[in-house]
Design a protein around this motif. Structure first.
Motif, short mmCIF file in Angstrom:
data_model
loop_
_atom_site.label_atom_id
_atom_site.label_comp_id
_atom_site.label_asym_id
_atom_site.label_seq_id
_atom_site.Cartn_x
_atom_site.Cartn_y
_atom_site.Cartn_z
N GLY A 44 0.99 -1.40 0.09
CA GLY A 44 0.01 -0.14 0.15
C GLY A 44 1.00 1.41 -0.39
O GLY A 44 0.30 2.81 -0.52
N LEU A 45 1.84 0.86 0.50
CA LEU A 45 3.01 2.34 1.14
C LEU A 45 3.66 2.49 -0.91
O LEU A 45 3.60 3.65 -1.10
N GLY A 46 4.30 1.44 -1.34
CA GLY A 46 5.08 1.25 -2.54
C GLY A 46 3.40 2.49 -3.66
O GLY A 46 3.98 3.22 -4.42
N ARG A 47 2.24 2.38 -3.33
CA ARG A 47 1.36 2.82 -4.41
C ARG A 47 0.72 3.75 -4.21
O ARG A 47 0.87 4.57 -4.98
N PHE A 48 0.95 3.92 -3.05
CA PHE A 48 0.66 6.00 -2.22
C PHE A 48 1.52 6.70 -3.24
O PHE A 48 1.31 7.82 -3.51
N ALA A 49 3.03 6.06 -2.92
CA ALA A 49 4.12 6.89 -3.15
C ALA A 49 4.44 7.31 -4.54
O ALA A 49 4.29 8.45 -4.78
N LEU A 50 3.63 6.56 -5.26
CA LEU A 50 4.00 6.67 -6.88
C LEU A 50 2.65 7.00 -7.57
O LEU A 50 2.94 7.63 -9.22
N LEU A 51 1.57 7.26 -6.98
CA LEU A 51 0.40 7.27 -8.04
C LEU A 51 -0.11 8.28 -8.53
O LEU A 51 0.19 8.44 -10.04
N TYR A 52 0.50 9.36 -8.08
CA TYR A 52 0.21 10.23 -8.82
C TYR A 52 1.00 10.88 -9.53
O TYR A 52 0.55 11.79 -10.86
N ILE A 53 1.95 10.57 -9.60
CA ILE A 53 3.46 11.49 -10.55
C ILE A 53 3.10 10.70 -11.64
O ILE A 53 3.43 10.62 -12.46
N ALA A 54 2.95 9.08 -11.44
CA ALA A 54 2.83 8.06 -12.76
C ALA A 54 1.94 9.15 -12.92
O ALA A 54 2.21 8.95 -14.44
N GLY A 55 0.37 8.90 -12.81
CA GLY A 55 -0.89 8.92 -13.49
C GLY A 55 -0.27 10.31 -14.33
O GLY A 55 -0.77 10.63 -15.64
N THR A 56 0.42 11.72 -14.19
CA THR A 56 0.81 12.39 -14.93
C THR A 56 0.96 12.44 -15.27
O THR A 56 1.37 13.51 -16.79
N LEU A 57 2.61 11.62 -15.47
CA LEU A 57 3.45 11.65 -16.60
C LEU A 57 2.76 10.76 -17.47
O LEU A 57 3.80 10.89 -18.52
N SER A 58 1.64 9.94 -17.19
CA SER A 58 1.28 9.48 -18.42
C SER A 58 0.46 9.92 -19.21
O SER A 58 0.53 9.99 -20.84
N ASP A 59 0.29 10.87 -18.78
CA ASP A 59 -0.76 12.35 -19.70
C ASP A 59 0.37 12.18 -20.88
O ASP A 59 0.31 12.84 -21.38
N ARG A 60 1.62 12.99 -20.56
CA ARG A 60 2.98 13.70 -20.68
C ARG A 60 3.81 12.26 -22.15
O ARG A 60 4.10 12.88 -23.14
N TRP A 61 4.03 11.88 -21.00
CA TRP A 61 4.82 10.52 -21.34
C TRP A 61 4.06 9.18 -23.32
O TRP A 61 5.24 8.59 -23.29
N GLY A 62 2.89 9.48 -22.52
CA GLY A 62 2.40 8.27 -22.95
C GLY A 62 1.97 6.75 -22.21
O GLY A 62 2.41 6.67 -21.12
N ARG A 63 1.03 6.19 -22.30
CA ARG A 63 1.18 5.27 -21.77
C ARG A 63 1.43 3.73 -21.63
O ARG A 63 1.96 3.11 -20.78
N LYS A 64 2.72 3.35 -22.55
CA LYS A 64 3.25 1.67 -22.97
C LYS A 64 3.75 2.27 -21.69
O LYS A 64 4.59 1.23 -21.15
N PRO A 65 4.82 3.20 -21.47
CA PRO A 65 6.67 2.77 -20.79
C PRO A 65 5.44 3.11 -19.69
O PRO A 65 6.67 2.01 -18.72
N PHE A 66 4.83 3.12 -19.04
CA PHE A 66 4.13 2.66 -17.72
C PHE A 66 3.75 1.49 -17.58
O PHE A 66 3.83 0.52 -16.28
N VAL A 67 2.87 1.25 -18.82
CA VAL A 67 2.36 -0.11 -18.68
C VAL A 67 3.68 -1.33 -18.37
O VAL A 67 3.49 -2.37 -17.74
N LEU A 68 4.87 -1.19 -19.66
CA LEU A 68 6.17 -2.03 -19.67
C LEU A 68 6.61 -2.02 -17.95
O LEU A 68 7.37 -2.96 -18.12
N GLY A 69 6.50 -0.55 -18.01
CA GLY A 69 7.14 -0.45 -16.27
C GLY A 69 6.92 -0.86 -15.38
O GLY A 69 7.36 -1.86 -14.42
#
Length: 401
Positions: free
Chosen positions: A52-77
């Motif tokens: 739960g801690l790992g999910r909270f720490a990254l979720l907002y940042i990852a969601g915002t960056l996926s709008d800029r960099w595309g979805r594929k890098p985050f799915v593969l990551g």
């Protein structure tokens, strides 16, 4: 729609089947991991909390960056990090390192969410609600399969680690498949965003959202997660200690709950495609969840608890959380990753706080008190759902005028 889109969607869903396995794999192998990590059940529980801690720490940042960099890098990551979790957790003998791998699993979940939810809405702009809700079916399928696999391994006296390796192998194959697939261009993504906003009653291209709406959706993300998370953790104990069921029957309640969840996903998807809007389904699910909780706390008999397990799984765990995200994403037609980050961050906070609250209630009151607490949470959910439905209908009316 091209077949490739459906195949892409299937691969995205498959990741969540493995995620469903990852959620339970530590607790279902707790005894073996206690020996491997030279700890006790409390130590293993600490590792579980790291997800739960790992999910909270990254979720907002990852969601915002996926709008800029595309979805594929985050799915593969997310796939790559999840593979590290399954393999690393299996071969480590250090509790601290196990906690790190648990944190990585939570981070992997965030990466998958940031890429997958927006991508599905873009793949199916005419039916984003059903597309997103189906994620829940694959999570539930993983949670249904894993106990069977663990039981078979134990019955055959095979190494418990094969379940970890099998999950990592599925992810590895899926990683290669998705890596070879192309990504939709920005024009296609923009068109999908416009269609999503239009079909959901939001103003296309607008990135603004009123503060009352943002607050209500954020609170709903917390409440919706808390409502069914609490039941999933305490249902078996409630059946045994409050309803007087035997141990084996109380464990079967979780299977009934999962079955209700899967049925709810498919019937909700069908209803959304035919005659119900997302806001209407959201309201129905929250009201029924509240009523079922109220009944089972007033009459905690074995019959009512058994019926409750299916009904509550159907309405509360059958995709209501995903419905809220679909409605919120309509307010951010070109920033669905950001919307996902905001919404599920609230759910992650729920995963932190609810176990602490329920542990205090269990020590100072009873398990019945925990379910009464959930009734209050569900009631708040009904109020929030009413407000969300009203605001959504009002926005649609203004858009059409």
């Amino acid at each position: 729609m091209p077949v490739s889109r459906y195949f892409t969607a299937f691969c995205l869903y498959l990741n969540y089947m493995v995620h469903g396995i990852g959620v339970l794999i530590i607790s279902l192998n707790m005894h073996s991991l206690e020996v491997q990590w030279s700890t006790d059940a409390a130590g293993v529980s600490v590792v579980i909390s790291s997800l739960g801690l790992g999910r909270f720490a990254l979720l907002y940042i990852a969601g915002t960056l996926s709008d800029r960099w595309g979805r594929k890098p985050f799915v593969l990551g997310g796939i790559a990090v999840y593979m590290a979790f399954f393999i690393g957790l299996l071969f480590t003998h250090d509790l601290t390192l196990a906690y790190v791998f648990g944190f990585l699993a939570g981070s992997a979940n965030s990466l998958l969410d940031a890429g997958t939810y927006p991508k599905l809405m873009e793949l199916f702009p005419d039916s984003p609600g059903p597309a997103v809700i189906l994620i829940k079916a694959f999570v539930a399928s993983g949670q249904f399969i894993l106990p069977l696999v663990v039981s078979v391994l134990a019955a055959l006296n095979l190494w418990y680690g094969w379940s970890f390796i099998a999950a990592a192998a599925v992810l590895a194959v899926n990683f290669v498949i998705l890596l070879r697939m192309g990504s939709r261009g920005s024009a296609g993504q923009q068109k999908a965003s416009e269609n999503l906003g239009k079909n959901s009653g939001a103003k296309s291209g607008s990135e603004s959202i009123a503060i009352p709406d943002l607050v209500s959706y954020t609170l709903f993300g917390y409440v919706a997660m808390a409502t069914f998370y609490l039941v999933s953790q305490w249902l078996a104990q409630y059946g045994e200690q409050v309803a007087g069921m035997d141990f084996e029957s109380s464990l079967q309640l979780l299977s009934i709950y999962t079955t209700g969840s899967i049925c709810g996903v498919f019937l909700s998807s069908l209803a959304l495609k035919t005659f119900l809007k997302a806001r209407e389904m959201l309201l129905i699910c929250t009201v029924m969840s509240f009523l079922s909780l109220l009944v089972v706390t007033l009459w905690p008999t074995s019959l009512f608890v058994t019926v409750f397990a299916f009904v509550f799984g159907f309405f509360a765990a059958g995709g209501v959380l995903q419905l809220g995200l679909t409605l919120l994403a309509a307010q951010f037609p070109s920033a669905k990753g950001k919307a996902t980050g905001i919404y599920y961050s609230a759910g992650s906070i729920s995963n932190f706080t609810i176990p602490l609250i329920t542990a205090w209630i269990a020590r100072n009151d009873s398990i019945l008190g925990i379910f009464r607490f959930d009734v209050v949470i569900a009631a708040v959910g009904v109020v929030l759902a009413c407000f969300i439905a009203w605001r959504s209908r009002r926005a649609e009316a203004l858009l059409g005028s």
